[in-house]
Design an enzyme around this catalytic site. Structure first.
Site, PDB file in Angstrom:
ATOM      1  N   ASN A   7      -9.971 -23.079   4.314  1.00  0.00           N
ATOM      2  CA  ASN A   7     -10.930 -22.537   3.348  1.00  0.00           C
ATOM      3  C   ASN A   7     -11.572 -23.740   2.668  1.00  0.00           C
ATOM      4  OD1 ASN A   7     -12.357 -21.365   1.276  1.00  0.00           O
ATOM      5  ND2 ASN A   7     -10.672 -20.161   0.472  1.00  0.00           N
ATOM      6  N   ARG A  93     -12.467 -19.609   6.817  1.00  0.00           N
ATOM      7  CA  ARG A  93     -13.059 -18.629   5.918  1.00  0.00           C
ATOM      8  C   ARG A  93     -14.509 -19.038   5.698  1.00  0.00           C
ATOM      9  NH1 ARG A  93     -13.555 -18.635  -0.392  1.00  0.00           N
ATOM     10  NH2 ARG A  93     -14.162 -16.483  -0.788  1.00  0.00           N
ATOM     11  N   HIS A 211      -9.295  -6.106  -6.253  1.00  0.00           N
ATOM     12  CA  HIS A 211      -8.889  -7.491  -6.018  1.00  0.00           C
ATOM     13  C   HIS A 211      -9.195  -8.247  -7.306  1.00  0.00           C
ATOM     14  CE1 HIS A 211      -8.429 -11.195  -3.390  1.00  0.00           C
ATOM     15  NE2 HIS A 211      -8.829 -11.669  -4.560  1.00  0.00           N
ATOM     16  N   LEU A 212      -8.152  -8.525  -8.087  1.00  0.00           N
ATOM     17  CA  LEU A 212      -8.320  -9.139  -9.404  1.00  0.00           C
ATOM     18  C   LEU A 212      -7.673 -10.518  -9.408  1.00  0.00           C
ATOM     19  CD1 LEU A 212      -7.440  -6.064 -11.693  1.00  0.00           C
ATOM     20  CD2 LEU A 212      -9.668  -6.746 -10.765  1.00  0.00           C
ATOM     21  N   ASN A 214      -9.255 -14.940 -10.156  1.00  0.00           N
ATOM     22  CA  ASN A 214     -10.328 -15.630 -10.874  1.00  0.00           C
ATOM     23  C   ASN A 214     -11.667 -15.004 -10.511  1.00  0.00           C
ATOM     24  OD1 ASN A 214     -11.334 -17.707 -12.612  1.00  0.00           O
ATOM     25  ND2 ASN A 214     -12.067 -18.775 -10.803  1.00  0.00           N
ATOM     26  N   GLY A 215     -11.819 -14.630  -9.234  1.00  0.00           N
ATOM     27  CA  GLY A 215     -12.913 -13.762  -8.807  1.00  0.00           C
ATOM     28  C   GLY A 215     -12.393 -12.342  -8.705  1.00  0.00           C
ATOM     29  N   ARG A 244     -17.087 -15.853 -14.405  1.00  0.00           N
ATOM     30  CA  ARG A 244     -18.337 -15.168 -14.071  1.00  0.00           C
ATOM     31  C   ARG A 244     -18.545 -13.976 -14.982  1.00  0.00           C
ATOM     32  NH1 ARG A 244     -16.469 -15.053  -8.034  1.00  0.00           N
ATOM     33  NH2 ARG A 244     -16.932 -17.172  -7.355  1.00  0.00           N
ATOM     34  N   ASP A 286      -7.873 -18.282 -17.537  1.00  0.00           N
ATOM     35  CA  ASP A 286      -6.607 -17.848 -16.947  1.00  0.00           C
ATOM     36  C   ASP A 286      -6.031 -16.673 -17.725  1.00  0.00           C
ATOM     37  OD1 ASP A 286      -3.796 -17.690 -16.186  1.00  0.00           O
ATOM     38  OD2 ASP A 286      -4.111 -19.624 -15.204  1.00  0.00           O
ATOM     39  N   ARG A 288      -3.150 -15.310 -17.577  1.00  0.00           N
ATOM     40  CA  ARG A 288      -1.789 -15.568 -18.058  1.00  0.00           C
ATOM     41  C   ARG A 288      -1.807 -16.232 -19.424  1.00  0.00           C
ATOM     42  NH1 ARG A 288      -0.168 -18.800 -12.714  1.00  0.00           N
ATOM     43  NH2 ARG A 288      -2.235 -19.601 -13.270  1.00  0.00           N
ATOM     44  N   ILE A 336      -4.140 -11.659 -10.570  1.00  0.00           N
ATOM     45  CA  ILE A 336      -3.968 -10.805 -11.744  1.00  0.00           C
ATOM     46  C   ILE A 336      -3.437  -9.442 -11.321  1.00  0.00           C
ATOM     47  CG2 ILE A 336      -5.151  -9.653 -13.654  1.00  0.00           C
ATOM     48  CD1 ILE A 336      -7.159 -11.974 -13.652  1.00  0.00           C
ATOM     49  N   GLY A 337      -4.017  -8.872 -10.282  1.00  0.00           N
ATOM     50  CA  GLY A 337      -3.622  -7.547  -9.829  1.00  0.00           C
ATOM     51  C   GLY A 337      -2.164  -7.466  -9.423  1.00  0.00           C
TER      52      GLY A 337
END
Length: 404
Positions: A7, A93, A211-212, A214-215, A244, A286, A288, A336-337
């Site tokens: 990636n 990717r 899909h959680l 940073n993006g 974003r 972040d 967290r 996050i998710g």
């Protein structure tokens, strides 16, 4: 078969080396080279081996060379592989495939031309992806099979009313301005894993998938196909994210540009890199750290950022439940998710009238990238946490295309 998954970003290179022999799907090594263009930071891992060091890295080719050198070096306990000949194929990717690439594809001269044609759609990401492909050709040779796997291809099944913007149709025809969507490789992996867990067929796969990380994105999947998704022509549209803004009134851009004396490129950087959780909290992108700040200090803006993040996700959930007519499951994935049980609970709080209710104990237990159903028994739609693995999905595509 050992498959190297790359990636390649504008300032970083992430990789995994995966042994796909007899479907063992074992990660032999993984890591990231950050801050390409200066004194880069290398974080490399293989089993118990852990390496963190710095080195001057000017471009993506230099980063790849360092990774490959480490894979065959005796540093910290012996080489990961005996030689570079033990790498049998490479998967990349690629962020944007436009309308040209509807599935993963083996890279040749014609494909490279197509990737270059898509640069206008992803001027930051696609050139870096192309540099990664060329770096492999230079170091490992042109004979090694390389496969491009696209973030956008999964979403090309969306119907036209979902992907068309309400702008003059001629702009779509001339410049292909439309919604493409991203995180498609993650969506494919998670949907496939959901089928494995539940025993459903592809035609029975009806999900709303968050899909959680940073993006962030949310995708409606009906009959195994993407029918709508929150990200647009670029990953900027949709949910609030780490840095974003997500959805915003376009007229805001003109006002800010006039008041702050900013040009369009500076505005784009503001919305992509200085907004979202970071912009609202003024502290960090972040989740967290924001949750910890609220718990320890009761920081008001940190709480506001979290509340906005959850509220916007909740709005999209409602929209997609109505747009699809209902689904069988809501699935959370991404950093996050998978790990922020507090965020999952807040997004779904008070939705018992719609058959959605989280079991508090199951929700707290399903953290640290653990897989499981977190909704109360007997309710529909169910709520699941399913960790994603985009690198493994890429490796599976590579194996399929190379082995036939």
């Amino acid at each position: 078969m050992n498959i190297l998954v790359i990636n390649c970003g504008s300032s970083s290179l992430k990789f995994q080396l995966i042994d796909m022999e007899e479907k063992s799907e074992q990660a032999l090594a993984q890591g990231v080279v950050e801050r390409i263009g200066g004194e880069a930071l290398l974080t490399l891992r293989s089993g118990a081996r852990r390496i963190r060091k710095t080195a001057p890295v000017r471009k993506q080719r230099d980063a790849l060379a360092l990774v490959l050198e480490w894979l065959v070096s005796p540093e910290a306990g012996g080489p990961v592989i005996p030689s570079l000949a033990s790498i049998h194929a490479v998967g990349h990717r690629v962020v944007h495939g436009g309308e040209k690439f509807r599935a993963s594809v083996r890279i040749n001269a014609k494909v490279m031309t197509g990737l270059e044609d898509c640069i206008d759609l992803a001027p930051i990401h696609n050139p870096a992806n192309i540099n990664g492909i060329r770096a492999v050709q230079e170091i490992l040779g042109t004979e090694i099979p390389q496969i491009a796997v696209f973030d956008t291809s999964f979403h090309l099944t969306m119907p036209e009313p979902a992907w068309m913007y309400a702008i003059p149709y001629s702009l779509y025809r001339r410049h292909k301005v439309r919604r493409y969507g991203f995180h498609g490789t993650s969506c494919r992996f998670v949907a496939q894993r959901y089928r494995e867990i539940t025993g459903r067929t592809e035609a029975q796969t009806n999900l709303i998938l968050f899909h959680l990380g940073n993006g962030c994105s949310v995708t409606a999947i009906i009959g195994g196909l993407s029918v709508d998704t929150s990200m647009g022509m670029t990953p900027l549209e949709g949910l609030m994210m780490g840095t974003r803004s997500g959805d915003i009134d376009p007229a805001v851009l003109e006002l800010i540009a006039d008041k702050e004396g900013m040009n369009i490129h500076e505005m784009e950087a503001l919305l992509n890199k200085q907004s979202g959780l970071l912009g609202v909290s003024g502290l960090t992108h972040d989740m967290r750290d924001l949750l910890e700040e609220v718990q320890d200090n009761g920081d008001r803006r940190a709480q506001l950022a979290i509340d906005m993040f959850c509220y916007r996700a909740r709005k999209y959930l409602g929209a997609y439940l109505v747009a699809t007519g209902g689904v069988d499951a809501i699935v959370f994935t991404g950093g996050i998710g998978e790990n922020a049980d507090v965020v999952r609970e807040q997004i779904l709080r008070g939705l018992h009238r719609f058959g959605i209710e989280v079991d508090p104990e199951k929700n707290k237990e399903t953290v640290g990238s653990r897989e499981g159903r977190i909704s109360k028994d007997g309710l529909s739609p169910e709520v699941w946490v399913i960790p994603t693995n985009e690198e493994l999905m890429i490796a599976r595509d590579v194996l399929q295309l190379v082995s036939g």
